[in-house]
Design a protein around this motif. Structure first.
Motif, short mmCIF file in Angstrom:
data_model
loop_
_atom_site.label_atom_id
_atom_site.label_comp_id
_atom_site.label_asym_id
_atom_site.label_seq_id
_atom_site.Cartn_x
_atom_site.Cartn_y
_atom_site.Cartn_z
N PRO A 190 56.63 -78.51 -1.90
CA PRO A 190 57.17 -79.22 -3.07
C PRO A 190 56.87 -78.53 -4.39
O PRO A 190 55.78 -78.01 -4.60
CB PRO A 190 56.45 -80.59 -3.00
N ARG A 191 57.89 -78.51 -5.27
CA ARG A 191 57.79 -78.02 -6.64
C ARG A 191 57.41 -76.54 -6.73
O ARG A 191 56.91 -76.07 -7.74
CB ARG A 191 56.77 -78.84 -7.45
N GLN A 192 57.63 -75.80 -5.64
CA GLN A 192 57.30 -74.39 -5.62
C GLN A 192 58.42 -73.61 -4.92
O GLN A 192 59.15 -74.17 -4.11
CB GLN A 192 55.99 -74.13 -4.87
N PHE A 193 58.53 -72.33 -5.24
CA PHE A 193 59.32 -71.43 -4.40
C PHE A 193 58.32 -70.38 -3.94
O PHE A 193 57.99 -69.45 -4.67
CB PHE A 193 60.48 -70.79 -5.17
N ILE A 194 57.80 -70.58 -2.74
CA ILE A 194 56.71 -69.72 -2.26
C ILE A 194 57.10 -69.13 -0.91
O ILE A 194 57.87 -69.71 -0.15
CB ILE A 194 55.39 -70.51 -2.19
N LEU A 195 56.56 -67.95 -0.62
CA LEU A 195 56.87 -67.24 0.61
C LEU A 195 55.67 -67.29 1.55
O LEU A 195 54.52 -67.42 1.11
CB LEU A 195 57.23 -65.78 0.29
N ALA A 196 55.94 -67.19 2.83
CA ALA A 196 54.88 -67.23 3.83
C ALA A 196 55.06 -66.09 4.82
O ALA A 196 56.19 -65.79 5.24
CB ALA A 196 54.90 -68.56 4.56
N HIS A 197 53.96 -65.43 5.17
CA HIS A 197 53.99 -64.37 6.18
C HIS A 197 53.68 -65.03 7.52
O HIS A 197 52.59 -65.50 7.76
CB HIS A 197 52.96 -63.29 5.86
N SER A 212 52.35 -74.69 9.90
CA SER A 212 51.38 -73.97 9.07
C SER A 212 50.48 -73.06 9.91
O SER A 212 49.98 -72.04 9.42
CB SER A 212 50.51 -74.96 8.27
N GLU A 213 50.30 -73.40 11.20
CA GLU A 213 49.46 -72.58 12.07
C GLU A 213 50.12 -71.25 12.41
O GLU A 213 49.45 -70.31 12.86
CB GLU A 213 49.13 -73.36 13.35
N LYS A 214 51.42 -71.17 12.21
CA LYS A 214 52.15 -69.92 12.49
C LYS A 214 52.12 -68.97 11.29
O LYS A 214 52.59 -67.85 11.37
CB LYS A 214 53.61 -70.25 12.83
N SER A 246 57.02 -80.24 8.00
CA SER A 246 58.34 -79.83 7.48
C SER A 246 58.22 -78.93 6.25
O SER A 246 59.10 -78.11 5.99
CB SER A 246 59.18 -81.06 7.13
N TYR A 247 57.13 -79.07 5.49
CA TYR A 247 56.95 -78.25 4.29
C TYR A 247 56.68 -76.78 4.63
O TYR A 247 56.81 -75.91 3.78
CB TYR A 247 55.79 -78.77 3.44
N PHE A 248 56.30 -76.51 5.88
CA PHE A 248 55.94 -75.15 6.28
C PHE A 248 57.01 -74.50 7.16
O PHE A 248 56.80 -73.42 7.70
CB PHE A 248 54.59 -75.17 7.01
#
Length: 289
Positions: A190-197, A212-214, A246-248
């Motif tokens: 929420p309220r972010q545009f963030i990237l995840a590896h 999130s565990e992935k 769902s956020y992840f």
């Protein structure tokens, strides 16, 4: 330029004060498609009447938008390549944009990063190399989102000026990661545009685990800063939102382009440009599943 008597007759009616007549003329001219744009531009150059010039500009814009809408429809039904989608969004503001310049710049960046990568680097080391080249060597800057500057959201200007907000920088970052086979995705925090590896091996071994565990770590595309799981947990506590799975989940390219269109539309939230806001939101709706 198209040449026929019907077009000439319609051009003579383009200044008709009767709104109904003008709307009929307008619809007919638009039905010719973008091939009539050179005729309209020639007419614009040869008239000194500002009101007629405004009508011509409006017709040209409608023709470009009609063409763009068709291209978005084709993109939606194709492979939804993120670079192609970002170029389509940029074409809304720059309909005559030369995409070759953007493609050359992306390839230059890809090659510079690729030359420094090797298969022995850990994921974090890979991202450190990526960040060093993109933000330090290439000198890409992150700027705050400002809805008074629509060009900040567009990939061509982001690469040309080496300045982008978190969304436009993030899209360039994602495009490069895809070309380099680095498993970085945008996620729906929420309220972010963030990237995840993401860890592709963990995902294969544990497909039904919490999203999130992935994830190995997170990346802020504004400046390349890396965040840990603890940092993200603290963020959710600060905003008093439970971190549901769902956020992840990775955002699809279609959703990323929808988000870009939604944010770009906010630049035109005023009486003079409200029609642009409405057009961009029409494109958002067009991309719905």
């Amino acid at each position: 330029m198209l040449e026929n008597k019907e077009i000439s007759a319609l051009f003579h009616l383009i200044d008709d004060p009767d709104e109904e007549v003008y709307n009929t003329v307008s619809d007919k001219l638009i039905s010719f498609g973008k091939d009539i744009i050179p005729n309209l531009e020639d007419l614009w150059e040869n008239t000194g009447n500002e009101e007629i010039q405004e009508r011509i500009e409006s017709l040209i814009h409608k023709l470009h938008f009609k063409d763009l809408t068709a291209d978005f429809e084709n993109w939606k039904n194709g492979d939804c390549n993120l670079l192609d989608g970002a170029l389509l969004v940029a074409r809304y503001h720059y309909p005559e944009m030369q995409t070759s310049l953007v493609l050359q710049e992306i390839e230059k960046l890809r090659r510079n990063i690729w030359l420094e990568l090797n298969r022995y680097l850990t994921p974090l080391e890979q991202i450190t190399v990526f960040t060093s080249i993109f933000y330090n060597y290439y000198k890409q800057q992150g700027i705050e989102i400002a809805y008074t500057h629509p060009e900040d959201f567009l990939i061509n200007k982001t690469l040309e000026t080496k300045k982008g907000n978190v969304i436009s920088n993030g899209i360039v970052y994602l495009i490069l990661c895809d070309l380099l086979d680095i498993p970085v995705k945008a996620i729906n925090i929420p309220r972010q545009f963030i990237l995840a590896h993401f860890d592709p091996q963990y995902e294969i071994m544990n497909p039904i685990s919490h999203n999130s565990e992935k994830i190995l770590f997170y990346i802020d595309p504004l400046n390349g800063q890396v965040y840990s799981h603890k940092d993200v947990e603290n963020y959710f506590k600060r905003i008093s939102v439970p971190p549901t799975t769902s956020y992840f989940k990775p955002l699809s390219n279609k959703r990323i382009i929808q988000f870009l269109l939604e944010e770009l539309s906010k630049c035109f939230d005023n009486d003079r440009n409200r029609y642009k806001m409405n057009e961009l939101l029409l494109l958002v709706n067009l991309l719905e599943e």
